[in-house]
Design an enzyme around this catalytic site. Structure first.
Site, PDB file in Angstrom:
ATOM      1  CD  GLU A   1      17.400 -60.551  15.041  1.00  0.00           C
ATOM      2  OE1 GLU A   1      17.430 -59.412  15.930  1.00  0.00           O
ATOM      3  OE2 GLU A   1      16.867 -59.791  14.066  1.00  0.00           O
TER       4      GLU A   1
ATOM      5  CB  ILE B   1       6.475 -58.861  10.095  1.00  0.00           C
ATOM      6  CG1 ILE B   1       7.461 -59.546  10.333  1.00  0.00           C
ATOM      7  CG2 ILE B   1       7.508 -57.928   8.902  1.00  0.00           C
ATOM      8  CD1 ILE B   1       8.744 -60.476   9.123  1.00  0.00           C
TER       9      ILE B   1
ATOM     10  CG  ASN C   1      20.260 -57.092  16.137  1.00  0.00           C
ATOM     11  OD1 ASN C   1      20.588 -58.343  16.714  1.00  0.00           O
ATOM     12  ND2 ASN C   1      19.347 -57.285  15.522  1.00  0.00           N
TER      13      ASN C   1
ATOM     14  CB  CYS D   1      20.110 -55.176  12.176  1.00  0.00           C
ATOM     15  SG  CYS D   1      18.318 -56.460  12.219  1.00  0.00           S
TER      16      CYS D   1
ATOM     17  CB  CYS E   1      16.496 -57.664  17.672  1.00  0.00           C
ATOM     18  SG  CYS E   1      15.355 -56.174  16.944  1.00  0.00           S
TER      19      CYS E   1
END
Lengths: 329, 808
Positions: free
Chosen positions: B429, B584, B425, B213, B427
């Site tokens: 987080e 992942i 960012n 990110c 996502c």
């Protein structure tokens, strides 16, 4: 003035009232479902697949091109059949809403296939004409056009049994044979592409087309079952019933021929002719049962097991593939 | 039918079922399987349909794989078999090419695919640590994704990596020495934790880009905008996700003094980013992505809400971008109370951009006064609830913009003297102070909680968890000095703050192992405990590293200036961030992030294709109770993956444990995220799953999320109601109506059923006895046809195959 029934002939001033107790609630339901399912080609980033497209092997490319070519003119054909064929004879308000929504959605599909051809700089002229130049694809469309044109030229009188048979056959050929058998056959080719990691964004769009077509199929089945209910004489005519079955089986045979030509002796996108044929038998059996016939091929299990992936709730990695889950609000 | 197999050397031979049977039995080796004959038979039946008249051995391997793959939902064993078959396909070529791990590394370095620094390791030590028995840890979906996108390829795009080499290569790209490399390798290959996708792609390779990110800030100035377009294109090129704050850009109609003209507003500028990211995302292994953040008091907000609409003026739409709101508390409070919201031009009210908390509220009220007094040129107002409803409608319809909370993020800014936190960012987080001169970068890893349940399944193995956290923190800190920074601004941020983001995945799977329902208070309590434990462990490791390697430079700088931060020195400004772990968690074969199981059976669309994901724990438990069957599978499928309504399961399993995402109260989903958020110094990326029936409750759900102190929310998934006709399940559309049914059937070109399933038959070698047995079982007609060899496919029934001339 309000005329009741599914088909007939009315003045444009008739049947412009919607009843809160509709005669065919199913068409209200189908209208709402289709409305909720509306999407636009712009939602998909088809262009993302351009590198995939360039990397297809010649046989893979042929299957893809033929599928896109077949759909591009067939979606317009479905539109024509609705407009010129049996649509003018529908008189029930919700049935009309349901079928006009179908007409509208066929535009979306044409637009979608057109944008595929544009995005990959495919030979548009050739592909739109593929159903004229390819003898088998020609037959697949001709079997429909021949019958429907009888309605186009005004031969279907909705107040005679003979006319109703003609109308029924036209709905059958359009919504069941073309959309419910031919289209379903080709859907499997597209889904196999995604299953092998190819043309994923295009296939995301085809997933939406599948949702629509399954609703169109239901439009057709309902219209036919209602016609049969309201005109018991049709089922009494053994010859006609036999003819309908023959039409379905003959159409399936045409498709077998096509599949054999495309897939015979090879494996493309992990598909072989034999599994595709069995799949089509499975699909045809389902259509026959839906209309009240006995199945013709007795294939009870879809041999293309990867298609079960289409049956589940879907979770998309948003950064990777166009999502088709946000299109219904 | 006669079928020909073309071998690798070009020789041709008859297709023989028996050879495939043997190969499948080989895959079963070492596995404890009850009914192996039946398992193999089912695979054979699938393979037989797939094999065309001519096939190469390579294609045949692939067709066997596809055949097994189709059976995965039928029995837990098929997943293992599919993974083994795929591994066989991967390694067969590779083993001919490289004799050892060391040879692979040398080749990679020579081809300039791997960094030459990898040769500084003692390769013999590392080679010894490579443990091929770990391959069985990976499931089929995970291995498929790895081989499709993560394993290194040579210049001809041929795979040169297999699973254990891959894990070791990643470890080598991070570690300082052999001991650390082996340590990391063991943790990764056991799937105890994984680094984020860019790290897995690039670690140890000549593209040393490890970060997921980047977050930059655009100033209200044409040069800055174009400069940030340039920076974004470079960040995006290396497959990083970019977050961009555009709040400062002046509104439509705002004055441009240098030209004495009026501005065209933010949308056309955002459109530039859309085109840029679309151009860049064509290459690479994963498309790059960008999200633009705006504070919703910006007067162009309504056009911003429409960016992801699919209809309307194409110049005002950004199909390739994501969008998010950076919502101040004062605006949420007004929404909650149904008061008016005011919208301003940042050029005129620039103080609002960086003010937060009380200061923001004060300033916002001041501007309201000025606006109402006619002292502002450009502003508007709208009822708070109306705006909120309109926003939530867009969220449900287009999935955007996401809702994140400016003040919750900034309240916990550890370095306010460095800068405010301007946005999160891609996502949602990340929470790192940044500015137009300092682009935040974050490198991520996530711990697989499912691999940290103790042997008795009574509690987490806290000691192991401690060890994994410490290993991951050290690894992430190492990465910062090896990372390639595409821009000066991004390098500066990392060098000043050394931020990292350690998160989790497999929380729901761990809960299931512990017998705790996701939808329970115990789950919330455990979430809080894990969060706290992670914070304590990560912070003490970071403090220890500060002693060894020094605290983060900005900390030391403030100390030198005599304005020290009120906390002990540590190596990293921030350490924890809970990312979505979309890819992942697939590799680790577990549930993503802190989310519940999405469903017990569902399809997952990825760049590597579409996969069916079955809750393996449920399947195994039902198999153990002798309740898993094709019928049960069909039943669960009919319920769209839910088991809540299946009466037969009452008393067999605790159905409460197997709720799917839409069956868990949204408030509970928020509570779990909030429990983690209390200890996580950055943010928790939380998607919210809302059942269609609860759509009307969206207003309450998002207000609740704000009240519970979430910093961020992410996607809002609403269960979809209109679906296609089920493809593999029969649906009765006709109901009781007879349709054409009153007529008798005609016989169509019916074909003999090949391959009807029969009970396992005794295998005898006497052909005559077999033939007799077959005649008894299938009738003369079928047997004669088989004997004539004149069928369009070989029989898949094992008994008939025995007597088929083409098969033998």
């Amino acid at each position: 003035m309000q005329q009741s029934g599914l088909i007939g002939k009315t003045s444009v001033r008739d049947n412009i009232i919607i009843s809160d107790n509709p005669r065919y609630p199913i068409f209200k339901e189908l209208y709402i479902k289709q409305k909720k399912a509306i999407w636009f080609p712009e939602e998909l980033n088809i262009q993302q697949d351009v590198l995939d497209y360039k990397a297809l092997t010649p046989v893979e490319k042929e299957v893809f091109d033929m599928a896109v070519g077949y759909f591009s003119s067939s979606e317009l054909l479905v539109g024509n059949v609705l407009v010129n064929g049996f649509f003018p004879l529908l008189i029930d308000p919700y049935a009309k809403m349901s079928f006009t929504t179908q007409m509208f959605v066929e535009n979306i599909h044409s637009d979608f296939f057109e944008s595929i051809m544009q995005s990959f700089a495919m030979d548009r002229d050739k592909l739109y004409r593929i159903t004229q130049t390819d003898p088998l694809l020609y037959k697949k469309q001709d079997i429909i056009i021949r019958e429907v044109d009888k309605l186009t030229y005004g031969k279907g009188d909705p107040y005679t049994v003979a006319g109703r048979k003609l109308i029924l056959k036209s709905i059958l050929l359009n919504n069941i044979v073309m959309e419910g058998i031919f289209f379903y056959s080709t859907f499997a080719h597209f889904f196999a592409m995604k299953d092998t990691g190819k043309m994923k964004n295009v296939v995301s769009g085809v997933e939406l087309v599948l949702i629509d077509e399954s609703l169109h199929l239901q439009n057709g089945i309902e219209a036919i079952l209602i016609l049969l209910d309201e005109t018991p004489e049709i089922v009494q005519d053994e010859e006609f019933v036999q003819e309908i079955q023959t039409v379905i089986i003959d159409s399936a045979s045409l498709e077998f021929e096509y599949l054999e030509r495309m897939f015979g002796g090879k494996t493309i996108y992990g598909l072989t002719f034999r599994e595709l044929k069995r799949y089509l038998q499975y699909i045809t059996d389902r259509r026959m049962e839906e209309l009240g016939f006995e199945p013709a091929f007795h294939v009870d299990e879809n041999p293309l097991k990867f298609l079960q992936k289409e049956d589940f709730k879907k979770l998309t990695n948003f950064f990777e593939v166009s999502s088709t889950e946000y299109t219904n609000y | 039918m006669n079928r020909i197999v073309v071998k690798r050397d070009g020789a041709e031979e008859k297709f023989q079922t028996r050879k495939i049977v043997n190969a499948v039995f080989w895959l079963l080796e070492g596995l404890d399987v009850k009914d192996d004959y039946d398992l193999v038979y089912r695979i054979m039946k699938e393979v037989d349909l797939k094999v065309p008249e001519r096939v190469t051995t390579e294609e045949l391997d692939y067709l066997v794989l596809k055949a097994i793959e189709q059976l995965i939902p039928r029995n837990t064993i098929y997943d293992r078999l599919a993974a083994r078959q795929l591994l066989k396909i991967i390694t067969r070529k590779l083993d001919l090419r490289f004799k050892s791990f060391a040879e692979f590394i040398h080749f990679g370095v020579q081809e300039k695919i791997l960094k030459k620094e990898l040769l500084n390791f003692d390769l013999m030590v590392l080679e010894k640590a490579v443990d091929e028995s770990r391959n069985d840890t990976l499931d089929y979906f995970g291995l498929s994704v790895l081989q499709d996108r993560y394993f290194c390829r040579d210049r001809n795009f041929e795979l040169i990596e297999k699973p254990q080499w891959f894990f070791m290569r990643v470890a080598m790209g991070i570690a300082d020495d052999e001991t650390q490399a082996v340590k990391i390798y063991h943790k990764l290959s056991a799937l105890e934790y994984l680094h984020s996708t860019p790290t897995l792609y690039n670690s140890g390779t000549t593209t040393s880009q490890y970060s997921s990110c980047y977050i930059n800030v655009v100033e209200d100035d044409l040069l800055s905008i174009m400069d940030k377009v340039r920076e974004t294109s470079l960040l995006a090129k290396y497959a990083g996700g970019v977050g961009t704050d555009v709040t400062r850009i002046r509104a439509t109609g705002s004055r441009i003094h240098s030209l004495n003209a009026k501005s065209s507003g933010i949308i056309p500028f955002i459109k530039i980013f859309d085109s840029t990211v679309n151009a860049i995302q064509q290459g690479g292994r994963r498309r790059s992505s960008q999200v633009v953040y705006i504070q919703p008091w910006h007067v162009d907000i309504e056009a911003f809400l429409d960016l992801k609409e699919t209809t309307g003026n194409a110049y005002l739409r950004t199909p390739s971008l994501n969008t998010a709101l950076w919502m101040p508390d004062e605006m949420m409070r007004r929404i909650d109370k149904g008061e008016m919201l005011y919208f301003f031009d940042p050029a005129e009210c620039s103080g609002l951009v960086e003010a937060h908390g009380e200061a923001f509220t004060k300033l916002y009220k001041e501007y309201i006064k000025q606006a109402e007094a006619g002292k502002l040129r450009l502003w508007k107002k709208m009822d708070g609830r109306e705006f909120y409803k309109k926003y939530l409608f867009k969220l449900a319809k287009t999935g955007h913009p996401w809702l994140t909370f400016k003040d919750a993020h900034n309240r916990q800014n550890p370095c306010p003297a460095y800068s405010v936190i301007n946005s999160s960012n891609l996502c949602t987080e990340i929470s790192i102070p940044n500015s137009s001169q300092s682009t935040a970068v974050c490198t991520l890893a996530s711990i697989n909680l499912a691999k940290h349940v103790n042997a008795g399944k009574t509690d987490l193995d806290w000691e192991k968890l401690h060890d994994t956290i410490a290993t991951a923190v050290k690894a992430l800190d190492n990465i910062m000095d090896r990372n390639f920074y595409p821009s000066e601004e991004s390098k500066k941020n990392t060098m000043d703050l050394r931020p990292m983001g350690l998160g989790v995945m497999g929380f729901a799977e761990a809960l299931l192992d512990l017998g705790i329902s996701y939808d329970s208070d115990r789950a919330v309590t455990l979430a809080g405990q894990i969060g706290e434990f992670m914070k304590n462990t990560a912070y003490s490791k970071s403090a220890q590293m500060a002693k060894e390697r020094g605290a983060f430079p900005h900390y030391l700088e403030m100390q030198q200036q005599g304005k020290p931060y009120p906390y002990k020195p540590r190596r990293n400004a921030v350490l924890l961030a809970i990312a979505p772990t979309a890819s992942i968690s697939i590799i680790a074969g577990t549930t993503s992030t802190i989310d519940s199981y999405f469903s017990n059976i569902y399809a997952r669309d990825t760049l590597s294709g579409k996969f069916i994901v079955v809750n393996k724990k449920l399947m195994a438990q039902l198999e153990a109770a002798d309740q898993w069957s094709d019928e049960m599978y069909e039943t669960i499928k009919t319920w769209n993956g839910s088991v809540q309504h299946i009466a037969e399961l009452e008393g067999v399993i605790d159905r409460e444990l197997y709720k799917s995402a839409y069956e868990i109260a949204p408030a509970r989903q928020v509570d779990i995220a909030a429990a983690f958020q209390r200890s996580v110094d950055q943010a928790v990326s939380k998607s919210i799953y809302i059942d269609e029936d609860l759509r009307d409750k969206m207003e309450d759900i998002y207000l609740y999320a704000w009240n519970q102190g979430l910093k961020s929310t992410y996607y809002c998934f609403i269960d979809k109601t209109v679906k296609g006709e089920k493809y593999t399940t029969q649906v009765n559309k006709r109901g009781a109506r007879r349709g054409f049914g009153s007529r008798s059937p005609v016989s169509a070109a019916a074909e003999p059923e090949t391959g009807s399933v029969v009970e396992t038959v005794a295998i005898e070698n006497d052909v005559q006895a077999l033939e007799a047995q077959a005649r008894q079982q299938f009738g003369d007609a079928v047997v004669d046809k088989v004997l004539s060899g004149n069928m369009d496919s070989c029989p898949t029934d094992p008994l008939l195959a025995k007597i088929c001339p083409s098969c033998e």
